[in-house]
Design a protein around this motif. Sequence first.
Motif, PDB file in Angstrom:
ATOM      1  N   ALA A 179       0.799  -1.077  -0.052  1.00  0.00           N
ATOM      2  CA  ALA A 179      -0.110   0.028   0.054  1.00  0.00           C
ATOM      3  C   ALA A 179       0.775   1.188   0.081  1.00  0.00           C
ATOM      4  O   ALA A 179       2.031   1.346   0.713  1.00  0.00           O
ATOM      5  CB  ALA A 179      -1.040   0.191   1.139  1.00  0.00           C
ATOM      6  N   THR A 180       0.618   2.356  -0.661  1.00  0.00           N
ATOM      7  CA  THR A 180       1.171   3.596  -0.870  1.00  0.00           C
ATOM      8  C   THR A 180       0.239   4.463  -1.396  1.00  0.00           C
ATOM      9  O   THR A 180      -0.722   4.153  -2.271  1.00  0.00           O
ATOM     10  CB  THR A 180       2.444   3.378  -1.747  1.00  0.00           C
ATOM     11  N   GLY A 181       0.494   5.757  -1.053  1.00  0.00           N
ATOM     12  CA  GLY A 181      -0.233   6.839  -1.386  1.00  0.00           C
ATOM     13  C   GLY A 181       0.087   7.777  -2.570  1.00  0.00           C
ATOM     14  O   GLY A 181      -0.183   8.709  -2.910  1.00  0.00           O
ATOM     15  N   VAL A 182       1.733   7.629  -2.891  1.00  0.00           N
ATOM     16  CA  VAL A 182       2.455   8.601  -3.819  1.00  0.00           C
ATOM     17  C   VAL A 182       3.116   7.457  -4.833  1.00  0.00           C
ATOM     18  O   VAL A 182       3.920   6.543  -4.592  1.00  0.00           O
ATOM     19  CB  VAL A 182       3.563   9.177  -2.938  1.00  0.00           C
ATOM     20  N   LEU A 183       2.956   7.769  -6.002  1.00  0.00           N
ATOM     21  CA  LEU A 183       3.655   7.123  -7.196  1.00  0.00           C
ATOM     22  C   LEU A 183       3.965   8.120  -7.997  1.00  0.00           C
ATOM     23  O   LEU A 183       3.490   9.391  -8.158  1.00  0.00           O
ATOM     24  CB  LEU A 183       2.370   6.484  -8.105  1.00  0.00           C
ATOM     25  N   ALA A 184       5.043   7.832  -8.791  1.00  0.00           N
ATOM     26  CA  ALA A 184       5.830   8.566  -9.704  1.00  0.00           C
ATOM     27  C   ALA A 184       5.974   7.908 -10.934  1.00  0.00           C
ATOM     28  O   ALA A 184       6.493   6.712 -10.890  1.00  0.00           O
ATOM     29  CB  ALA A 184       7.120   9.213  -9.377  1.00  0.00           C
ATOM     30  N   VAL A 185       5.799   8.345 -12.227  1.00  0.00           N
ATOM     31  CA  VAL A 185       6.142   7.722 -13.311  1.00  0.00           C
ATOM     32  C   VAL A 185       7.204   8.299 -14.119  1.00  0.00           C
ATOM     33  O   VAL A 185       7.224   9.626 -14.312  1.00  0.00           O
ATOM     34  CB  VAL A 185       4.782   7.405 -14.274  1.00  0.00           C
ATOM     35  N   THR A 186       8.031   7.502 -14.767  1.00  0.00           N
ATOM     36  CA  THR A 186       9.352   7.849 -15.324  1.00  0.00           C
ATOM     37  C   THR A 186       9.321   7.776 -16.952  1.00  0.00           C
ATOM     38  O   THR A 186      10.079   7.958 -17.562  1.00  0.00           O
ATOM     39  CB  THR A 186      10.486   7.287 -14.666  1.00  0.00           C
ATOM     40  N   GLU A 187       8.227   7.379 -17.394  1.00  0.00           N
ATOM     41  CA  GLU A 187       7.949   7.058 -18.937  1.00  0.00           C
ATOM     42  C   GLU A 187       6.701   7.815 -19.511  1.00  0.00           C
ATOM     43  O   GLU A 187       5.876   7.768 -18.766  1.00  0.00           O
ATOM     44  CB  GLU A 187       7.734   5.644 -19.170  1.00  0.00           C
ATOM     45  N   GLU A 188       6.868   8.580 -20.274  1.00  0.00           N
ATOM     46  CA  GLU A 188       5.908   9.461 -20.895  1.00  0.00           C
ATOM     47  C   GLU A 188       4.839   8.759 -21.064  1.00  0.00           C
ATOM     48  O   GLU A 188       3.596   9.350 -20.912  1.00  0.00           O
ATOM     49  CB  GLU A 188       6.453  10.258 -22.306  1.00  0.00           C
ATOM     50  N   GLY A 189       4.712   7.681 -21.923  1.00  0.00           N
ATOM     51  CA  GLY A 189       3.433   7.078 -22.351  1.00  0.00           C
ATOM     52  C   GLY A 189       2.773   6.504 -21.090  1.00  0.00           C
ATOM     53  O   GLY A 189       1.283   6.626 -21.239  1.00  0.00           O
ATOM     54  N   PHE A 190       3.224   5.828 -19.968  1.00  0.00           N
ATOM     55  CA  PHE A 190       2.451   5.320 -18.914  1.00  0.00           C
ATOM     56  C   PHE A 190       1.917   6.731 -18.017  1.00  0.00           C
ATOM     57  O   PHE A 190       0.797   6.837 -17.575  1.00  0.00           O
ATOM     58  CB  PHE A 190       3.451   4.580 -18.100  1.00  0.00           C
ATOM     59  N   ALA A 191       2.794   7.630 -18.170  1.00  0.00           N
ATOM     60  CA  ALA A 191       2.367   8.882 -17.347  1.00  0.00           C
ATOM     61  C   ALA A 191       1.065   9.521 -17.994  1.00  0.00           C
ATOM     62  O   ALA A 191       0.056   9.985 -17.437  1.00  0.00           O
ATOM     63  CB  ALA A 191       3.416  10.053 -17.441  1.00  0.00           C
ATOM     64  N   ARG A 192       1.125   9.393 -19.463  1.00  0.00           N
ATOM     65  CA  ARG A 192      -0.261  10.164 -20.105  1.00  0.00           C
ATOM     66  C   ARG A 192      -1.260   9.079 -19.849  1.00  0.00           C
ATOM     67  O   ARG A 192      -2.383   9.433 -19.645  1.00  0.00           O
ATOM     68  CB  ARG A 192       0.066  10.114 -21.536  1.00  0.00           C
ATOM     69  N   ILE A 193      -1.203   7.885 -19.921  1.00  0.00           N
ATOM     70  CA  ILE A 193      -2.280   6.759 -19.912  1.00  0.00           C
ATOM     71  C   ILE A 193      -2.857   7.040 -18.305  1.00  0.00           C
ATOM     72  O   ILE A 193      -3.994   7.089 -18.161  1.00  0.00           O
ATOM     73  CB  ILE A 193      -1.694   5.405 -19.821  1.00  0.00           C
ATOM     74  N   LEU A 194      -1.992   7.180 -17.524  1.00  0.00           N
ATOM     75  CA  LEU A 194      -2.451   7.483 -15.835  1.00  0.00           C
ATOM     76  C   LEU A 194      -2.993   8.696 -15.819  1.00  0.00           C
ATOM     77  O   LEU A 194      -4.217   8.714 -14.988  1.00  0.00           O
ATOM     78  CB  LEU A 194      -1.340   7.218 -14.960  1.00  0.00           C
ATOM     79  N   SER A 195      -2.486   9.752 -16.313  1.00  0.00           N
ATOM     80  CA  SER A 195      -3.067  11.192 -16.144  1.00  0.00           C
ATOM     81  C   SER A 195      -4.587  11.313 -16.755  1.00  0.00           C
ATOM     82  O   SER A 195      -5.390  11.988 -15.965  1.00  0.00           O
ATOM     83  CB  SER A 195      -1.986  12.026 -16.860  1.00  0.00           C
ATOM     84  N   GLU A 196      -4.737  10.391 -17.613  1.00  0.00           N
ATOM     85  CA  GLU A 196      -6.199  10.594 -18.302  1.00  0.00           C
ATOM     86  C   GLU A 196      -6.938   9.997 -17.509  1.00  0.00           C
ATOM     87  O   GLU A 196      -8.178  10.275 -17.702  1.00  0.00           O
ATOM     88  CB  GLU A 196      -6.123   9.905 -19.732  1.00  0.00           C
ATOM     89  N   GLN A 197      -6.728   8.968 -16.485  1.00  0.00           N
ATOM     90  CA  GLN A 197      -7.574   8.315 -15.618  1.00  0.00           C
ATOM     91  C   GLN A 197      -7.774   9.119 -14.513  1.00  0.00           C
ATOM     92  O   GLN A 197      -8.610   9.082 -13.458  1.00  0.00           O
ATOM     93  CB  GLN A 197      -6.951   7.109 -15.363  1.00  0.00           C
ATOM     94  N   GLY A 198      -6.915  10.183 -13.959  1.00  0.00           N
ATOM     95  CA  GLY A 198      -6.842  10.968 -12.646  1.00  0.00           C
ATOM     96  C   GLY A 198      -7.301  12.227 -12.923  1.00  0.00           C
ATOM     97  O   GLY A 198      -7.740  12.493 -14.255  1.00  0.00           O
ATOM     98  N   LYS A 199      -7.299  12.993 -11.996  1.00  0.00           N
ATOM     99  CA  LYS A 199      -7.612  14.617 -12.235  1.00  0.00           C
ATOM    100  C   LYS A 199      -6.518  15.287 -11.763  1.00  0.00           C
ATOM    101  O   LYS A 199      -5.782  15.023 -10.696  1.00  0.00           O
ATOM    102  CB  LYS A 199      -8.904  14.736 -11.871  1.00  0.00           C
ATOM    103  N   PRO A 200      -6.201  16.424 -12.345  1.00  0.00           N
ATOM    104  CA  PRO A 200      -5.102  17.315 -11.822  1.00  0.00           C
ATOM    105  C   PRO A 200      -5.290  17.569 -10.396  1.00  0.00           C
ATOM    106  O   PRO A 200      -6.580  17.779 -10.076  1.00  0.00           O
ATOM    107  CB  PRO A 200      -5.216  18.735 -12.650  1.00  0.00           C
ATOM    108  N   TRP A 201      -4.239  17.646  -9.523  1.00  0.00           N
ATOM    109  CA  TRP A 201      -4.456  17.875  -8.142  1.00  0.00           C
ATOM    110  C   TRP A 201      -4.844  19.342  -8.045  1.00  0.00           C
ATOM    111  O   TRP A 201      -4.797  19.990  -8.549  1.00  0.00           O
ATOM    112  CB  TRP A 201      -2.984  17.717  -7.672  1.00  0.00           C
ATOM    113  N   GLY A 202      -5.842  19.475  -6.677  1.00  0.00           N
ATOM    114  CA  GLY A 202      -6.343  20.814  -6.578  1.00  0.00           C
ATOM    115  C   GLY A 202      -7.669  20.955  -7.017  1.00  0.00           C
ATOM    116  O   GLY A 202      -8.247  21.812  -6.749  1.00  0.00           O
ATOM    117  N   ILE A 203      -8.401  20.197  -8.037  1.00  0.00           N
ATOM    118  CA  ILE A 203      -9.424  20.234  -8.497  1.00  0.00           C
ATOM    119  C   ILE A 203     -10.664  19.385  -7.771  1.00  0.00           C
ATOM    120  O   ILE A 203     -10.631  18.235  -7.554  1.00  0.00           O
ATOM    121  CB  ILE A 203      -9.841  19.824  -9.944  1.00  0.00           C
TER     122      ILE A 203
END
Length: 107
Positions: free
Chosen positions: A79-103
């Motif tokens: 279990a963890t609450g903080v993830l970082a992605v180092t590859e652009e493709g995976f970062a894009r895929i995951l960002s499409e499933q999330g929402k920008p922080w603060g919204i």
Amino acid sequence: MNNKLQSTISLCHRAGFLLWGFDQVKEELSSNKVRAVFLACDLSQKSAKEVEFFCKKENIPVFELPLTKEQIGTALRKATGVLAVTEEGFARILSEQGKPWGIKREE
């Protein structure tokens, strides 16, 4: 959707493009390898603000995933609450499933 998201996180981890845990992510932020940071939806406000502070210094986008720390843990076997992605493709895929922080973050 959560199963697909968990599978993507697991695949990203197996491919070697995922960092997790506050300390590990914080260390790697200045390395120019991190493309995006992702937070669990139940991460404490205090921890989220700390992550946001370090990401802003390095101009790295932060997203909130619709997964709890436990659900992320199912994908990573820890279990963890903080993830970082180092590859652009995976970062894009995951960002499409999330929402920008603060919204509309809810406690």
